[in-house]
Enzyme design. Structure first.
Site, short mmCIF file in Angstrom:
data_model
loop_
_atom_site.label_atom_id
_atom_site.label_comp_id
_atom_site.label_asym_id
_atom_site.label_seq_id
_atom_site.Cartn_x
_atom_site.Cartn_y
_atom_site.Cartn_z
N GLY A 137 0.86 -1.07 0.12
CA GLY A 137 0.19 0.00 -0.12
C GLY A 137 0.92 1.16 0.01
O GLY A 137 0.34 2.29 -0.61
N GLU A 164 3.72 4.23 6.51
CA GLU A 164 2.62 3.43 6.23
C GLU A 164 1.82 4.00 5.35
O GLU A 164 1.49 5.49 5.21
CB GLU A 164 1.86 3.15 7.65
CG GLU A 164 0.75 2.56 7.67
CD GLU A 164 0.64 0.87 7.31
OE1 GLU A 164 1.00 0.68 6.13
OE2 GLU A 164 0.40 0.29 8.12
N ASP A 165 0.69 3.49 4.52
CA ASP A 165 -0.43 3.95 3.79
C ASP A 165 -1.57 4.33 4.67
O ASP A 165 -1.89 5.57 4.80
CB ASP A 165 -0.76 2.88 2.64
CG ASP A 165 -1.24 1.68 3.37
OD1 ASP A 165 -0.95 1.48 4.58
OD2 ASP A 165 -1.45 0.75 2.40
N ASP A 202 -5.36 1.89 10.71
CA ASP A 202 -6.98 1.68 10.82
C ASP A 202 -7.10 1.24 12.53
O ASP A 202 -7.23 1.98 13.36
CB ASP A 202 -7.25 0.45 9.84
CG ASP A 202 -8.66 0.15 9.83
OD1 ASP A 202 -9.05 0.47 11.12
OD2 ASP A 202 -9.38 -0.12 8.98
N GLY A 216 -4.34 -0.30 13.80
CA GLY A 216 -2.99 -0.35 14.54
C GLY A 216 -2.40 -1.30 14.56
O GLY A 216 -1.16 -1.29 14.90
N THR A 258 -1.06 -3.66 12.30
CA THR A 258 0.22 -3.64 11.49
C THR A 258 1.07 -2.74 11.97
O THR A 258 2.27 -3.35 12.12
CB THR A 258 -0.46 -3.33 9.86
OG1 THR A 258 -1.60 -4.16 9.67
CG2 THR A 258 0.79 -3.40 9.06
N LYS A 291 -7.46 6.56 10.80
CA LYS A 291 -8.70 6.46 10.90
C LYS A 291 -8.80 6.58 12.57
O LYS A 291 -8.83 5.46 13.41
CB LYS A 291 -9.35 5.09 10.49
CG LYS A 291 -9.45 4.96 9.16
CD LYS A 291 -10.28 3.65 8.75
CE LYS A 291 -9.90 3.12 7.21
NZ LYS A 291 -10.42 2.02 6.92
N ASP A 333 -5.63 -0.45 -2.28
CA ASP A 333 -6.27 -1.44 -3.09
C ASP A 333 -7.70 -1.87 -2.49
O ASP A 333 -7.90 -1.76 -1.28
CB ASP A 333 -5.56 -2.65 -3.53
CG ASP A 333 -5.39 -3.56 -2.40
OD1 ASP A 333 -5.30 -3.17 -1.19
OD2 ASP A 333 -5.77 -4.76 -2.37
N ARG A 382 -5.03 0.59 -6.97
CA ARG A 382 -3.81 1.30 -6.43
C ARG A 382 -3.48 2.47 -7.25
O ARG A 382 -2.65 3.30 -6.82
CB ARG A 382 -2.53 0.28 -6.40
CG ARG A 382 -2.89 -0.95 -5.66
CD ARG A 382 -1.78 -1.53 -5.18
NE ARG A 382 -2.05 -2.99 -4.58
CZ ARG A 382 -1.96 -3.16 -3.13
NH1 ARG A 382 -2.02 -2.20 -2.43
NH2 ARG A 382 -2.20 -4.46 -2.74
P1 5GP Z 1 -4.50 -2.04 10.54
O1 5GP Z 1 -3.63 -3.07 10.92
O2 5GP Z 1 -4.23 -0.68 11.27
O3 5GP Z 1 -6.03 -2.29 11.18
O4 5GP Z 1 -4.51 -1.76 9.17
C1 5GP Z 1 -3.52 -1.38 8.49
C2 5GP Z 1 -3.20 -1.82 7.09
O5 5GP Z 1 -4.64 -2.39 6.69
C3 5GP Z 1 -3.17 -1.16 6.10
O6 5GP Z 1 -1.44 -1.00 5.68
C4 5GP Z 1 -3.97 -1.42 4.74
O7 5GP Z 1 -2.98 -2.29 4.09
C5 5GP Z 1 -4.98 -2.05 5.41
N1 5GP Z 1 -6.13 -1.10 5.51
C6 5GP Z 1 -6.76 -0.69 6.47
N2 5GP Z 1 -7.70 0.16 6.17
C7 5GP Z 1 -7.71 0.17 4.95
C8 5GP Z 1 -8.53 0.87 3.98
O8 5GP Z 1 -9.69 1.68 4.28
N3 5GP Z 1 -8.29 0.64 2.61
C9 5GP Z 1 -7.50 -0.17 2.17
N4 5GP Z 1 -7.27 -0.45 0.90
N5 5GP Z 1 -6.47 -0.90 3.02
C10 5GP Z 1 -6.62 -0.56 4.24
#
Ligand code: 5GP
Length: 176
Positions: free
Chosen positions: A45, A99-100, A103, A105, A107, A131, A159, A165
């Site tokens: 991402g 990081e992209d 969400d 946290g 990852t 978010k 994506d 992307r």
């Molecule tokens: P987390 O581990 O913080 O819940 O999510 C982080 C990872 O989940 C990001 O690096 C991404 O790959 C994916 N992700 C979380 N939210 C989104 C979203 O709204 N759109 C996309 N495309 N990927 C997301």
């Protein structure tokens, strides 16, 4: 669920993204003036954000990538798996994780802990999107491009099942 390009709703324009990327790059450049930080992009991402960010920076830097998986479709699987580790030796280095989107946290927590094991001089985090309603972390995120509501978004590297992307803005999926 099949998602059509026509049904995507733009929430951040290419112009706004580029302005913010340049502001963040200036700030990072000022902060690491006499250092050569190593940026670690999280694949897939962050590949576009990382490439725009390094090109906007006014200091020397290095770049490497790490790849993890935790999502399938629009849903987090709740666990993070390492798919590709970094190649660089980051011991005693200033590291900036790119990081992209943050969400839950999950990852960023996993990657931060993994990189801290290698005893870098410092670890900072820059994310294009966050978010804040969902995030649960107990460490600082040093640079946040944009805070967004808890919708699933695509574009600028992000994506939906590997598509979208290559869109230049950030879009949310149509419907509710
Ligand atoms: P987390 O581990 O913080 O819940 O999510 C982080 C990872 O989940 C990001 O690096 C991404 O790959 C994916 N992700 C979380 N939210 C989104 C979203 O709204 N759109 C996309 N495309 N990927 C997301």
């Amino acid at each position: 669920m099949v998602v059509d390009r026509e049904k995507l709703i733009q929430i951040i324009s290419e112009k706004s993204i580029m302005e913010r990327v340049h502001q963040i790059a200036d700030d990072i450049s000022n902060q690491y003036k006499s250092e050569v930080p190593i940026l670690i992009g999280i694949l897939n991402g962050s590949f576009i954000f990382a490439s725009d960010l390094v090109r906007a920076m006014k200091i020397d830097c290095e770049i490497d990538f790490i790849k993890v998986s935790s999502y399938s479709g629009t849903k987090s699987k709740g666990t993070v798996h390492l798919k590709k580790d970094i190649s660089a030796d980051i011991t005693d280095r200033h590291v900036i994780i790119v990081e992209d989107i943050i969400d839950s946290g999950l990852t960023i927590r996993f990657i931060r802990e993994r990189l801290l094991d290698a005893q870098p001089k410092s670890v900072s985090i820059v994310t294009l999107l966050m978010k804040p309603e969902l995030v649960e972390i107990d460490f600082d995120v040093n640079w946040v491009g944009f805070e967004i509501p808890p919708h699933y978004v695509v574009g600028y590297g992000l994506d939906y099942d590997q598509k979208f992307r290559n869109l230049r803005g950030i879009f949310r999926l149509g419907g509710k």
